[in-house]
Design a protein around this motif. Structure first.
Motif, PDB file in Angstrom:
ATOM      1  N   ARG A  96       0.838  -1.203   0.000  1.00  0.00           N
ATOM      2  CA  ARG A  96       0.000   0.000   0.000  1.00  0.00           C
ATOM      3  C   ARG A  96       0.868   1.246   0.000  1.00  0.00           C
ATOM      4  O   ARG A  96       0.592   2.211  -0.736  1.00  0.00           O
ATOM      5  CB  ARG A  96      -0.940  -0.029   1.214  1.00  0.00           C
ATOM      6  N   PHE A 105      -2.650   5.913  -6.629  1.00  0.00           N
ATOM      7  CA  PHE A 105      -4.009   6.253  -6.236  1.00  0.00           C
ATOM      8  C   PHE A 105      -4.387   7.692  -6.595  1.00  0.00           C
ATOM      9  O   PHE A 105      -5.514   8.098  -6.367  1.00  0.00           O
ATOM     10  CB  PHE A 105      -4.207   6.005  -4.743  1.00  0.00           C
ATOM     11  N   GLN A 111      -1.602   8.091 -11.825  1.00  0.00           N
ATOM     12  CA  GLN A 111      -2.742   7.382 -11.250  1.00  0.00           C
ATOM     13  C   GLN A 111      -3.078   6.144 -12.091  1.00  0.00           C
ATOM     14  O   GLN A 111      -3.219   6.219 -13.310  1.00  0.00           O
ATOM     15  CB  GLN A 111      -3.958   8.297 -11.194  1.00  0.00           C
ATOM     16  N   TYR A 228      -6.091  -3.919  -7.166  1.00  0.00           N
ATOM     17  CA  TYR A 228      -4.959  -3.069  -7.545  1.00  0.00           C
ATOM     18  C   TYR A 228      -3.676  -3.881  -7.395  1.00  0.00           C
ATOM     19  O   TYR A 228      -3.680  -4.961  -6.786  1.00  0.00           O
ATOM     20  CB  TYR A 228      -4.913  -1.780  -6.716  1.00  0.00           C
TER      21      TYR A 228
END
Length: 386
Positions: A96, A105, A111, A228
């Motif tokens: 993350r 993100f 992105q 993701y």
């Protein structure tokens, strides 16, 4: 579920393997990602800060999705060393943070750009993939066993679609084999397959699904992928499309399988799911109700790969003779694991098998990717427990 007090949760300090992942593999991944794209100063600075933080710092909250992570343990682990929290949680937090560092993100020009895509595509486009797909033309009228082994061994360290598994000529070994118990569960209904890696592992997973759809082994398949990028090579929807294009562009039997999959996606017999819990730092025993209901309605759920195995049975140091059925009796329906061993977690082995492996290899057999297992619990689910 057996008493988990006898099986401690694996931390980053639990033995040399988890420690090496946090201290060596994660920094190497940061450097690989840094070199994969011409990131700007902002992204490069964030990657350098992550490199220092994950090896010498403490876990720090991020803005934006703090509420989600608070529900998944962030308040408990913030301020502690990356090495002193559950290893599964620490690894998930690393990915993350890595995606945040490169701007995945957003908002911004980076992105949605998968930082691992160059590695995935290089593997998918490699000449070895051509050889593996060409081998499909040599399969006999009953390709099911070979395709099952191809899916099993696809997530080996060097990957590869190893038809040699059928002839016993390969340099790897099954430490548990419940493949015979799979056959009665593949007679129609819905198959949920929780995918692991992209590239040359995902291709044999798709081939297995195509075969089962073609032969009536399943009426419908649900392929669960990550929402993701995760753990470098974990499959996303984009990776499914890349693999499907690779199949349909190939000659011979590979293209036929590809057309089956293409048609099945178009008419709903093959559905791709990207549930947020697929990237959660938690065991599947804590999955939300909607995901539990989906698995409960399936004739069979197959968990692929090492990470999914850890999340299925719990990322704990179970005694390896702990029955697989005992650690999966909470699961809402019939469940199977196809897994190449790449971490210390293992269950369901015979005592003499464990003794022989320990005598020959010490603990290396658990993590080297040279051993695998096929495990089935056909009796999980509320009906079986009633």
């Amino acid at each position: 579920m057996p008493d988990s007090a006898a099986a401690p949760v694996i931390l980053g300090t639990t033995g040399p393997f988890p420690r090496s992942v946090l201290a060596e593999r994660h920094p190497a991944i940061i450097r690989q990602v840094r070199d994969a794209f011409p990131y700007g100063p902002e992204q490069r600075r964030a990657l350098d800060e992550l490199l220092l933080n994950c090896t010498e710092g403490v876990i720090e909250p991020l803005p934006g999705d703090a509420e989600v992570w608070r529900d998944q343990g962030l308040d408990t682990y913030a301020g502690r060393s990356w090495f002193d929290v559950p290893w599964l949680w620490s690894e998930s937090w690393f990915y993350r943070r890595l995606l945040g560092a490169v701007g995945y993100f957003g908002p911004g020009p980076w992105q949605g750009i998968d930082p691992f895509r160059p590695v995935k595509l290089a593997e998918l486009d490699a000449g070895e993939t051509d050889d593996e797909l060409a081998a499909l033309d040599a399969l006999d009228d009953d390709p099911g066993p070979a395709l099952l082994h191809g899916s099993l061994w696809g997530n080996r360290a060097d990957l590869g679609f190893r038809l040699a598994a059928e002839s016993g000529e390969a340099d790897f070994a099954l430490v548990a084999d419940d493949s015979a118990a799979l056959r009665p569960l593949l007679r129609g209904g819905t198959l949920c397959l929780v995918a692991d890696n992209a590239g040359r592992e995902l291709v044999p997973d798709l081939l297995l699904i195509a075969h089962l759809l073609d032969t009536g082994g399943v009426d419908r398949a649900v392929l669960h992928v990550k929402p993701y990028p995760y753990y470098v090579s974990d499959a996303t929807t984009a990776d499914v499309l890349d693999a499907l294009r690779r199949l349909t562009a190939a000659p011979g039997a590979a293209a036929r399988y590809g057309r089956t999959l293409w048609s099945a996606m178009a008419d709903g017999r093959l559905v791709v799911r990207a549930h947020p819990f697929s990237c959660a730092p938690l065991p599947y025993a804590e999955m939300p109700d909607d995901l539990r209901a989906e698995f409960a309605s399936a004739a069979l759920t197959i968990f692929k790969g090492d990470l999914n195995y850890r999340r299925l049975v719990g990322d704990r140091l179970w005694p390896p003779t702990t029955p697989f059925a005992d650690v999966t009796d909470w699961f809402p329906g019939p469940v199977a694991a196809l897994r190449t061993l790449k971490s210390d977690v293992v269950t369901g082995l015979a005592a003499d098998t464990v003794a022989a492996l320990d005598a020959a290899e010490g603990q290396r057999w658990r993590t080297a990717g040279t051993h695998a297992l096929i495990q089935v619990n056909a009796n999980s689910g509320p009906t079986a427990r009633a």
